[in-house]
Design an enzyme around this catalytic site. Structure first.
Site, PDB file in Angstrom:
ATOM      1  N   GLU A   1      52.865  45.790  16.033  1.00 51.52           N
ATOM      2  CA  GLU A   1      53.389  45.126  14.839  1.00 51.52           C
ATOM      3  C   GLU A   1      54.733  45.746  14.536  1.00 51.52           C
ATOM      4  O   GLU A   1      55.149  46.698  15.209  1.00 51.52           O
ATOM      5  CB  GLU A   1      52.423  45.302  13.667  1.00 51.52           C
ATOM      6  CG  GLU A   1      52.107  46.739  13.303  1.00 51.52           C
ATOM      7  CD  GLU A   1      53.017  47.315  12.231  1.00 51.52           C
ATOM      8  OE1 GLU A   1      53.474  46.573  11.348  1.00 51.52           O
ATOM      9  OE2 GLU A   1      53.276  48.532  12.269  1.00 51.52           O
TER      10      GLU A   1
ATOM     11  N   SER B   1      53.197  52.571  10.886  1.00 48.61           N
ATOM     12  CA  SER B   1      54.644  52.415  10.829  1.00 48.61           C
ATOM     13  C   SER B   1      55.311  53.562  11.584  1.00 48.61           C
ATOM     14  O   SER B   1      55.033  53.767  12.767  1.00 48.61           O
ATOM     15  CB  SER B   1      55.104  52.320   9.363  1.00 48.61           C
ATOM     16  OG  SER B   1      56.433  51.866   9.286  1.00 48.61           O
TER      17      SER B   1
ATOM     18  N   HIS C   1      52.087  46.057   8.425  1.00 52.89           N
ATOM     19  CA  HIS C   1      52.789  45.883   7.157  1.00 52.89           C
ATOM     20  C   HIS C   1      52.376  44.555   6.513  1.00 52.89           C
ATOM     21  O   HIS C   1      53.134  43.588   6.496  1.00 52.89           O
ATOM     22  CB  HIS C   1      54.292  45.909   7.374  1.00 52.89           C
ATOM     23  CG  HIS C   1      54.820  47.197   7.897  1.00 52.89           C
ATOM     24  ND1 HIS C   1      54.730  47.574   9.231  1.00 52.89           N
ATOM     25  CD2 HIS C   1      55.450  48.227   7.258  1.00 52.89           C
ATOM     26  CE1 HIS C   1      55.285  48.761   9.388  1.00 52.89           C
ATOM     27  NE2 HIS C   1      55.725  49.176   8.218  1.00 52.89           N
TER      28      HIS C   1
END
Length: 307
Positions: free
Chosen positions: A212, A116, A277
Site C-alpha cells: 500500500e 507506513s 492508510h
C-alpha cells in the site's frame, strides 16, 4: 521464503512501550491513543523522546540518536511485552542503522506494531531477527483513535489471534486465483527505497506481498513497481494484495497501472484489501504462512499471528 518466529500474545495488564521512530507526534492524539490502550487493560509507557521535535528538520521526532535509543531501550526492557509505534511519517531509515541488533535479538521475541514508514523496521526485523511483526494501526494515528474497526482488529490480533486467522478484506480479484506463501510487505515506496541496504531481503520469492502507499501519484507508483521488477525483486512472488492508496489520485488510473505492472507476473492479485492508510485498517501479520484467495478477498493464516 521461510516462516518467522511468532512472538507471544499479550495478556491483560501487559506493559507496552510507545515509541516514535519517525515523524513528530501530536500530544493530544498520543494521549487519546494511550487512553484506548488503557481501556484494553494494557499498561502503556511512553518513551522519553516521543514528543521531541528535531531542531533542524521538523519532519523528525527528535534526533536520530534519541529515536534509536528510545526504541532500543523499550525493546530491551524485560518488563515490556510489545513496542507500539506512535506514528509513521519519515525517519525510520535514518535511525535503523543505530540499533544494536545483537542486543535486540538477546531481548527475545516481542510484538512490534506499526505501518507506513515503519516498513523499514518490518524489513529489518525480518532479516536481522527473523521475527513476525504486525503491520497495523499506530497509537497516535487518527485512523486508530477514531475508528472502532481498526481498534477491534488490532486488539483481537494482540490478545486472541486465533479469532482473526481469516482476514476478510471485502476486496476483489484484479487477477483471480489462490496462492500460498509467507506474508511480507508494507509501504511499497519504502520497500523500493530499502533495496541495496543491509536490511533488504533478496526478494519476494515464495511470499504473499501486501503493499500500500500514501501520497504517490500513478506515475510514481509505476516507477516504484518498475524498479522492483527491474531489480528482479518480484521474481517468484506467490501472490499480491493491494491495500489502500490514500491521496494517490484516481483509483481507476491506479488500477490500470497495477494491471499493467503486476498482471504479467502470472500470480493472483487482490485489490482494495483494506490495510494501510485507510479507515478501519486491518492488522496484517508479516512473516506467517497463509493462503491468499483473490476472488474471496481473504487471507487465511496457517496459525495465529502470535503464539
Amino acid at each position: 521464503m521461510k516462516e518467522l518466529v511468532r512472538p507471544p500474545r499479550l495478556a491483560p495488564g501487559a506493559r507496552v512501550a510507545v515509541v516514535a521512530p519517525s515523524g513528530p507526534v501530536p500530544e493530544e492524539r498520543l494521549q487519546t491513543g494511550l487512553d484506548v490502550l488503557r481501556g484494553w487493560d494494557l499498561d502503556p509507557v511512553v518513551a522519553p523522546h516521543v514528543l521531541d521535535r528535531h531542531g533542524e528538520f521538523d519532519y523528525l521526532a527528535g534526533t536520530d540518536a534519541d529515536r534509536a535509543a528510545d526504541f532500543q531501550a523499550a525493546w530491551c526492557d524485560p518488563s515490556v511485552a510489545a513496542v507500539l509505534c506512535a506514528r509513521g511519517g519519515y525517519g525510520a531509515q535514518r535511525m535503523v542503522d543505530l540499533l544494536d541488533w545483537d542486543a535486540l535479538r538477546a531481548a527475545g521475541p516481542k510484538v512490534l506494531v506499526g505501518f507506513s514508514d515503519i516498513t523499514a523496521l518490518h524489513e529489518a526485523f525480518a532479516t536481522r531477527l527473523g521475527l513476525v511483526t504486525l503491520h497495523g494501526p499506530m497509537a497516535a494515528g487518527v485512523d486508530f483513535i477514531k475508528n472502532a474497526r481498526a481498534q477491534d482488529h488490532l486488539k483481537a490480533t494482540l490478545f486472541a489471534p486465533e479469532t482473526v486467522r481469516t482476514i476478510a478484506s471485502g476486496g476483489g480479484a484484479l487477477v483471480p486465483g489462490r496462492a500460498r506463501g509467507v506474508t511480507l510487505g508494507g509501504c511499497v515506496s519504502l520497500l523500493a527505497a530499502d533495496l541495496g541496504t543491509p536490511y533488504a531481503r533478496g526478494g519476494a520469492r515464495g511470499g504473499l506481498l501486501m503493499i500500500e502507499d500514501v501520497g504517490e501519484e500513478a506515475y510514481r507508483l509505476d516507477r516504484i513497481l518498475t524498479q522492483l521488477l527491474r531489480a528482479v525483486w518480484l521474481d517468484g512472488v506467490a501472490g499480491i494484495a493491494l491495500g489502500s492508496w490514500l491521496d494517490c489520485g484516481s483509483y481507476d488510473k491506479l488500477r490500470r497501472v497495477f494491471a499493467d505492472r503486476l498482471g504479467g507476473l502470472g500470480v493472483p492479485v487482490v485489490e482494495e484489501f483494506g490495510f494501510g492508510h485507510c479507515e478501519g485498517a486491518l492488522t496484517i501479520p508479516f512473516g506467517v504462512r497463509a493462503e491468499l484467495d483473490a476472488e474471496a478477498g481473504t487471507l487465511t493464516l496457517d496459525a495465529p499471528a502470535l503464539r
